[in-house]
Write a protein that holds these residues in place. Sequence first.
Motif, PDB file in Angstrom:
ATOM      1  N   UNK A 134      34.304  15.537  82.049  1.00  0.00           N
ATOM      2  CA  UNK A 134      34.684  16.580  81.086  1.00  0.00           C
ATOM      3  C   UNK A 134      33.675  17.725  81.112  1.00  0.00           C
ATOM      4  N   UNK A 135      32.379  17.394  81.122  1.00  0.00           N
ATOM      5  CA  UNK A 135      31.341  18.422  81.101  1.00  0.00           C
ATOM      6  C   UNK A 135      31.367  19.304  82.339  1.00  0.00           C
ATOM      7  N   UNK A 136      31.420  18.688  83.520  1.00  0.00           N
ATOM      8  CA  UNK A 136      31.432  19.479  84.753  1.00  0.00           C
ATOM      9  C   UNK A 136      32.757  20.205  84.935  1.00  0.00           C
ATOM     10  N   UNK A 137      33.851  19.609  84.468  1.00  0.00           N
ATOM     11  CA  UNK A 137      35.139  20.285  84.550  1.00  0.00           C
ATOM     12  C   UNK A 137      35.131  21.561  83.726  1.00  0.00           C
ATOM     13  N   UNK A 138      34.585  21.496  82.517  1.00  0.00           N
ATOM     14  CA  UNK A 138      34.521  22.682  81.658  1.00  0.00           C
ATOM     15  C   UNK A 138      33.719  23.788  82.334  1.00  0.00           C
ATOM     16  N   UNK A 139      32.591  23.434  82.947  1.00  0.00           N
ATOM     17  CA  UNK A 139      31.750  24.433  83.595  1.00  0.00           C
ATOM     18  C   UNK A 139      32.437  25.031  84.817  1.00  0.00           C
ATOM     19  N   UNK A 140      33.054  24.192  85.629  1.00  0.00           N
ATOM     20  CA  UNK A 140      33.703  24.664  86.858  1.00  0.00           C
ATOM     21  C   UNK A 140      34.919  25.518  86.536  1.00  0.00           C
ATOM     22  N   UNK A 141      35.736  25.092  85.579  1.00  0.00           N
ATOM     23  CA  UNK A 141      36.908  25.883  85.201  1.00  0.00           C
ATOM     24  C   UNK A 141      36.483  27.246  84.650  1.00  0.00           C
ATOM     25  N   UNK A 142      35.430  27.251  83.824  1.00  0.00           N
ATOM     26  CA  UNK A 142      34.946  28.516  83.284  1.00  0.00           C
ATOM     27  C   UNK A 142      34.455  29.445  84.382  1.00  0.00           C
ATOM     28  N   UNK A 143      33.697  28.903  85.347  1.00  0.00           N
ATOM     29  CA  UNK A 143      33.180  29.725  86.442  1.00  0.00           C
ATOM     30  C   UNK A 143      34.317  30.270  87.295  1.00  0.00           C
ATOM     31  N   UNK A 144      35.296  29.433  87.578  1.00  0.00           N
ATOM     32  CA  UNK A 144      36.439  29.884  88.390  1.00  0.00           C
ATOM     33  C   UNK A 144      37.228  30.972  87.666  1.00  0.00           C
ATOM     34  N   UNK A 224      34.434  24.114  74.855  1.00  0.00           N
ATOM     35  CA  UNK A 224      34.620  25.569  74.826  1.00  0.00           C
ATOM     36  C   UNK A 224      33.314  26.295  75.142  1.00  0.00           C
ATOM     37  N   UNK A 225      32.200  25.837  74.554  1.00  0.00           N
ATOM     38  CA  UNK A 225      30.920  26.500  74.792  1.00  0.00           C
ATOM     39  C   UNK A 225      30.476  26.334  76.242  1.00  0.00           C
ATOM     40  N   UNK A 226      30.714  25.159  76.820  1.00  0.00           N
ATOM     41  CA  UNK A 226      30.389  24.950  78.230  1.00  0.00           C
ATOM     42  C   UNK A 226      31.294  25.807  79.119  1.00  0.00           C
ATOM     43  N   UNK A 227      32.565  25.882  78.758  1.00  0.00           N
ATOM     44  CA  UNK A 227      33.506  26.737  79.484  1.00  0.00           C
ATOM     45  C   UNK A 227      33.042  28.193  79.434  1.00  0.00           C
ATOM     46  N   UNK A 228      32.552  28.642  78.280  1.00  0.00           N
ATOM     47  CA  UNK A 228      32.092  30.014  78.136  1.00  0.00           C
ATOM     48  C   UNK A 228      30.870  30.285  79.018  1.00  0.00           C
ATOM     49  N   UNK A 229      29.955  29.316  79.103  1.00  0.00           N
ATOM     50  CA  UNK A 229      28.824  29.485  80.009  1.00  0.00           C
ATOM     51  C   UNK A 229      29.289  29.583  81.457  1.00  0.00           C
ATOM     52  N   UNK A 230      30.343  28.855  81.784  1.00  0.00           N
ATOM     53  CA  UNK A 230      30.931  28.989  83.114  1.00  0.00           C
ATOM     54  C   UNK A 230      31.533  30.373  83.331  1.00  0.00           C
ATOM     55  N   UNK A 231      32.159  30.929  82.300  1.00  0.00           N
ATOM     56  CA  UNK A 231      32.699  32.289  82.403  1.00  0.00           C
ATOM     57  C   UNK A 231      31.598  33.296  82.743  1.00  0.00           C
ATOM     58  N   UNK A 265      26.065  20.784  81.675  1.00  0.00           N
ATOM     59  CA  UNK A 265      27.221  19.890  81.788  1.00  0.00           C
ATOM     60  C   UNK A 265      26.903  18.500  81.238  1.00  0.00           C
ATOM     61  N   UNK A 266      25.672  18.017  81.468  1.00  0.00           N
ATOM     62  CA  UNK A 266      25.278  16.698  80.962  1.00  0.00           C
ATOM     63  C   UNK A 266      25.176  16.720  79.444  1.00  0.00           C
ATOM     64  N   UNK A 267      24.678  17.830  78.872  1.00  0.00           N
ATOM     65  CA  UNK A 267      24.651  17.952  77.413  1.00  0.00           C
ATOM     66  C   UNK A 267      26.068  17.933  76.857  1.00  0.00           C
ATOM     67  N   UNK A 268      26.995  18.575  77.552  1.00  0.00           N
ATOM     68  CA  UNK A 268      28.400  18.529  77.140  1.00  0.00           C
ATOM     69  C   UNK A 268      28.935  17.102  77.209  1.00  0.00           C
ATOM     70  N   UNK A 269      28.509  16.355  78.242  1.00  0.00           N
ATOM     71  CA  UNK A 269      28.942  14.961  78.359  1.00  0.00           C
ATOM     72  C   UNK A 269      28.407  14.122  77.207  1.00  0.00           C
ATOM     73  N   UNK A 270      27.147  14.376  76.803  1.00  0.00           N
ATOM     74  CA  UNK A 270      26.600  13.657  75.651  1.00  0.00           C
ATOM     75  C   UNK A 270      27.387  13.963  74.394  1.00  0.00           C
ATOM     76  N   UNK A 271      27.716  15.238  74.181  1.00  0.00           N
ATOM     77  CA  UNK A 271      28.547  15.595  73.032  1.00  0.00           C
ATOM     78  C   UNK A 271      29.931  14.993  73.128  1.00  0.00           C
ATOM     79  N   UNK A 272      30.465  14.932  74.364  1.00  0.00           N
ATOM     80  CA  UNK A 272      31.802  14.357  74.551  1.00  0.00           C
ATOM     81  C   UNK A 272      31.825  12.877  74.197  1.00  0.00           C
ATOM     82  N   UNK A 273      30.729  12.170  74.456  1.00  0.00           N
ATOM     83  CA  UNK A 273      30.677  10.751  74.081  1.00  0.00           C
ATOM     84  C   UNK A 273      30.815  10.594  72.576  1.00  0.00           C
TER      85      UNK A 273
END
Length: 358
Positions: A134-144, A224-231, A265-273
């Motif tokens: 979930x964490x890396x997906x949010x970052x990659x989707x945001x960057x793309x 959302x915040x991780x996605x925004x950093x990817x943006x 992304x790992x911080x997002x994964x911790x929050x996702x847990x």
Amino acid sequence: MDIGIDGRVDTGAAANVGAVQNDTLRSARFRLEREAHWRQLDELVTRAEKGGTAALGYDEVRNLAAGYRQAMNSLSVARDISLDRALIAYLESLCARAYLVVYAPQESLGGLTARLLLQGIPQAVRRSALPLFIGFLALILGAAAGYKLCQNDPSWFYTFVPPELADQRTPDASADYLRSTIYGDEGHDSDRLAAFSAFLFSHNTTIVILIFTLGIFVSVPSFILTFYNGLILGAFFAMFARRGLGYDVFAWLSIHGVTELAAIAIACAGGARLGLAVLLPGARTRKEALRHQAHDAVKLAILAALMLIIAAVIEGFLRQLIQDPFWRIVIGWGMGVFWMSWLLLAGRGSKTSREAAR
């Protein structure tokens, strides 16, 4: 004895005095019979508190365990026969100290840190496949998304990137100016680099804390915040790529970004847990699920903080000192290989040993 105003003996007062004297004598006799054992236990406990049980010999450790049992028995008897409170308080304190020495984990701070790094964190990462996805997906989707939007319409850059973060690196800047921000002499004075590193660490830590803590709200704010950093990342890359600096900015980002973006992304994964514990508690109550997931979530947060410290040092020092894009890529992705090797391989032997012991 007490004599009342009418001249008669106050037998009740006399009985009370006798009872107090009897209790005092009983406490003194009880203490006299056992005090030598308590003193021996107190001495052993004091030595163990200062130097650990490793400071005691085999016979002393055996006496420590036996003395603890005897002290607990004495405390039980003292409570049952209502001996004086001072004696009971002394025994309670002695038994509590002996309990911590006998049963608490006898491990130094260095040992706890080593166990966390060599076992706890890597095993927590391997148990967090879905949250990490979930964490890396949010970052990659945001960057793309950021790259695609800004590649087609550069004006999106101003929507995604705050002015203070852009710092004149905008789509309107010339290719020479953008190149100078990658390779220009940004000042190699050690004090300036140290200050810059501290600023970056503070900034990135704030982002990671927000991403982690917001994860409890069903993971959505963290995503959302991780996605925004990817943006932001995608927008920056698109801006440089449009000026023919794609390889250069890739190297510029790689030297610190591999570690820094992975930490986000790992911080997002911790929050996702935490968020998944609220959303999908399973057979547990939500409170129990949160408590269960928090063990690994906190370890992921510690890992993200550690990675941010290293990323800040790299970004504040190495990125400024190393100008060759090839070596920037080697250092950045070499750190990525290090993180992957550590997190995927460390702690496996200890886990196998525990399973074999069962």
